[in-house]
Design an enzyme around this catalytic site. Structure first.
Site, PDB file in Angstrom:
ATOM      1  CG  HIS A  99       0.175  59.656  23.218  1.00  0.00           C
ATOM      2  ND1 HIS A  99       0.838  58.994  22.208  1.00  0.00           N
ATOM      3  CD2 HIS A  99      -1.074  59.164  23.235  1.00  0.00           C
ATOM      4  CE1 HIS A  99       0.005  58.154  21.646  1.00  0.00           C
ATOM      5  NE2 HIS A  99      -1.153  58.233  22.250  1.00  0.00           N
ATOM      6  CD  GLU A 155      14.994  65.488  28.416  1.00  0.00           C
ATOM      7  OE1 GLU A 155      14.195  64.781  29.037  1.00  0.00           O
ATOM      8  OE2 GLU A 155      14.630  66.329  27.574  1.00  0.00           O
ATOM      9  CG  ASP A 177      13.793  61.375  27.564  1.00  0.00           C
ATOM     10  OD1 ASP A 177      13.562  60.338  26.925  1.00  0.00           O
ATOM     11  OD2 ASP A 177      13.096  62.398  27.476  1.00  0.00           O
ATOM     12  CB  CYS A 200      10.697  68.028  35.885  1.00  0.00           C
ATOM     13  SG  CYS A 200      11.582  67.973  34.338  1.00  0.00           S
TER      14      CYS A 200
HETATM   15  C1  PEP Z   1      11.891  63.440  31.333  1.00  0.00           C
HETATM   16  O1  PEP Z   1      12.415  62.964  30.333  1.00  0.00           O
HETATM   17  O2  PEP Z   1      12.178  63.086  32.502  1.00  0.00           O
HETATM   18  C2  PEP Z   1      10.834  64.456  31.225  1.00  0.00           C
HETATM   19  C3  PEP Z   1      10.355  65.061  32.282  1.00  0.00           C
HETATM   20  O3  PEP Z   1      10.371  64.741  29.994  1.00  0.00           O
HETATM   21  P1  PEP Z   1       9.330  63.815  29.183  1.00  0.00           P
HETATM   22  O4  PEP Z   1       8.820  62.758  30.134  1.00  0.00           O
HETATM   23  O5  PEP Z   1       8.261  64.722  28.715  1.00  0.00           O
HETATM   24  O6  PEP Z   1      10.207  63.282  28.106  1.00  0.00           O
HETATM   25 MG    MG Z   2      12.213  63.907  28.438  1.00  0.00          MG
END
Ligand code: PEP
Ligand code: MG
Length: 576
Positions: A191, A433, A457, A504
């Site tokens: 975070h 993911e 992930d 993303c």
């Molecule tokens: C990811 O896992 O690539 C993602 C965008 O989600 P987060 O980073 O919030 O796990």
């Molecule tokens: Mg993720």
């Protein structure tokens, strides 16, 4: 000069004075007081409570100003706890009847309360134990006269160095003065790294032990690009980093012109460039950087400002705010992705042996149906006034996706029964993911309207490398051919089913990877707002044909090292 190596968490270079935020070193001087000192000791406690209350109030104002009222609310909860009449009475009684020193009374009761919270089944309440311990620290600091390195009362530019930063500490960093931060623990996906990127300040995490060798006021360089902390740099090193910081500023200014230009390749293919956000206030940065929409709104950060379990209206207000400020552009709202490194984990649960393989993300939502349904109702309500799409994180199996969709259908019904407006059909997406979702994507696709690849992930699950573990950070590669193959498989499957696919993960913000991703067939990328102009520039300077060649070659390679080397060469060629 000492150089410590860690994990790059937020790009950029910060050069300045160290502020050491060491919250653990508080000593309690004595256990008991004499009978005749009791009145004075009660008075001393009351003064400490007043002083801490005033401090919390100042923090609340500052955070409200920076991030908005809903984030300031976290401090209202601290205040209510600090002033709780039963708790205050218990402290007074321990001093008067047991002759406890106030420090001892405070510490004993609050530690007991924290451990009760920690044992609660309800994960949101369990996470409150951190707040109780925060209050204990503040009171002890005040009572013992041990000064607190205040993150919120900083008046000149500093680089914050800490073992770790809690969500409230990270959120309360004053953007005017905190030029960057470096922590001993943590990983790039945690975070505090995500908040650093939202605040657009350089950060390095997972540095291992360095605080013992660093003093307050030491000159430091935080290199968020390479993941380094340099303590007491020598003259030439400092000069080199000053040049780098300056050239970064010049480069950023030169990219401003891309803001209002579409990310269209030289041979005319439009790439959609969206933004990843965590807080509603970031919409301003998205507009300033020319985002086409929001490709990922990480709603779990709503917990960061929560004084209590967010209500449906809390959710709704945050989402509606984002939707309104985006003025009709699409907004993908991802449902809670809590657990593992993210917020909302009960402290006791950190003892899960493999938190990333444990109770996290959609698995938590599916076990807490009331909260999940509440969030879905709020998303649907926000969809009544804009282009909102809902997305489920970490889907690993088809039944999981179906269950999530069934709960979404229940949420629709709730609203219809209450006569509350919602869009007739909200597009539903899933994040890809987990490798199982890639392999079986054909069976998931009939159930969704779009997919988005979460490489942060996907990389960790494909390569078996914890994204937050500093010991294996050197094995975590977005360019591993296995990862590229998984992306290619996802794009192919989505195309066969005629479903839009985006990416993303943080990889979409890596300029070296842009041609590769376009070559793999991606036409939609979502990234932190600060990275948008540079990625637009790269899209406009290449052709799809060239990108396909790049991807084709990279896919045939054997290792991330080879791919990196090749991409770097290509990048240099295009720059010259
Ligand atoms: C990811 O896992 O690539 C993602 C965008 O989600 P987060 O980073 O919030 O796990
Ligand atoms: Mg993720």
């Amino acid at each position: 000069m000492i150089t410590h190596y860690g994990i790059p968490a937020s790009p950029g270079v910060a050069i300045g004075e160290a502020l050491i935020f060491d919250k653990e070193r508080i000593r309690i001087p004595r256990r008991f007081v004499t009978r005749d000192a009791v009145d004075d000791e009660v008075r001393r406690l009351e003064q400490a409570i007043d002083a801490v209350a005033a401090e919390i109030d100042r923090n609340r104002e500052l955070v409200t100003g920076q991030l908005g009222a809903q984030y300031g609310a976290i401090f209202a909860a601290h205040l209510a706890m600090l002033r709780d009449p039963r708790l205050n009475e218990e402290w007074r009684r321990l001093i008067r009847e047991q002759h406890y020193a106030p420090e001892h009374a405070v510490s004993e009761t609050l530690r007991r309360y924290a451990s009760v919270f920690q044992k609660l089944e309800h994960r949101f309440l369990a996470a409150r134990s951190e707040d109780v311990l925060d209050i204990e620290r503040s009171l002890l600091r005040c009572l013992t006269g041990q000064p607190r390195e205040e993150l919120t009362h900083i008046g000149s530019p500093v680089a914050v160095l800490a073992h770790d930063l809690t969500p409230s500490e990270t959120a309360s960093l004053d953007r005017r003065f905190v030029i960057g931060f470096a922590t001993e623990s943590g990983g790039a996906g945690g975070h505090s790294a995500i908040v650093a990127r939202a605040l657009e300040i350089p950060a390095v995490v997972g540095l291992g032990r360095f605080l013992a060798e660093t003093g307050p006021g030491d000159a430091v360089i935080i290199d968020g690009d390479e993941g380094r902390l340099i303590v007491r740099p020598d003259g030439p090193t400092r000069a080199e980093f000053e040049r780098r910081a300056e050239s970064r500023r010049t480069f950023a200014a030169s990219l401003e012109r891309f803001r209002d230009l579409p990310a269209e390749t030289a041979d005319g293919t439009r790439i959609e460039i969206d933004a990843n956000i965590e807080f509603p206030h970031e919409v301003d940065a998205c507009r300033q950087r020319g985002a086409d929409g929001i490709g990922l709104y990480r709603t779990e950060f709503l917990y960061l400002g929560a004084a209590r379990e967010p209500t449906e209206d809390d959710h709704f207000r945050a989402y509606a705010d984002v939707v309104e400020r985006m003025g009709g552009r699409p907004v993908v709202i991802r449902t809670f992705d809590l657990g593992a490194d993210k917020l909302g984990r009960a402290p006791g649960e950190s003892e899960e042996r493999n938190p990333f393989l444990g109770l996290r993300s959609i698995r938590i939502s599916l076990r807490h149906v009331t909260e999940f349904r509440r969030q879905l109702r709020a998303i649907l309500r926000a969809g009544a006034s804009g282009d909102v799409r809902v997305m489920f994180p970490m889907i690993a199996t088809v039944p999981e996706l179906r269950r999530a969709k069934a709960i979404l259908a229940d949420a629709c019904e709730d609203l219809d029964e209450a006569g509350i407006p919602r869009p007739p059909k909200m597009p539903v997406g899933m994040m890809v993911e987990v490798p199982s979702a890639v392999v079986l994507l054909d069976r998931f696709l009939p159930d969704v309207d779009f997919v988005s690849i979460g490489t942060n992930d996907l990389i960790q699950y494909a390569l078996a490398v914890d994204r937050c573990n500093r010991e294996v950070a050197d094995l975590y590669h977005d360019t591993d051919p296995a990862v590229l193959k998984l992306i290619a498989m996802t794009v192919d499957a989505a195309e066969r089913h005629g479903k839009p696919v985006g990416l993303c993960g943080q990889m979409s913000a890596n300029p070296l990877c842009t041609p590769l991703l376009i070559g793999l067939g991606l036409r939609s990328l979502s990234m932190p707002p600060a990275d948008i102009p540079e990625i637009k520039q790269i899209c406009r300077g290449t052709t799809v044909e060239r990108c396909r060649e790049v991807a084709g070659r990279a896919l045939r390679m054997e290792s991330a090292r080879q791919v990196d080397h090749y991409l770097r060469e290509e990048f240099q060629k295009n720059r010259t």
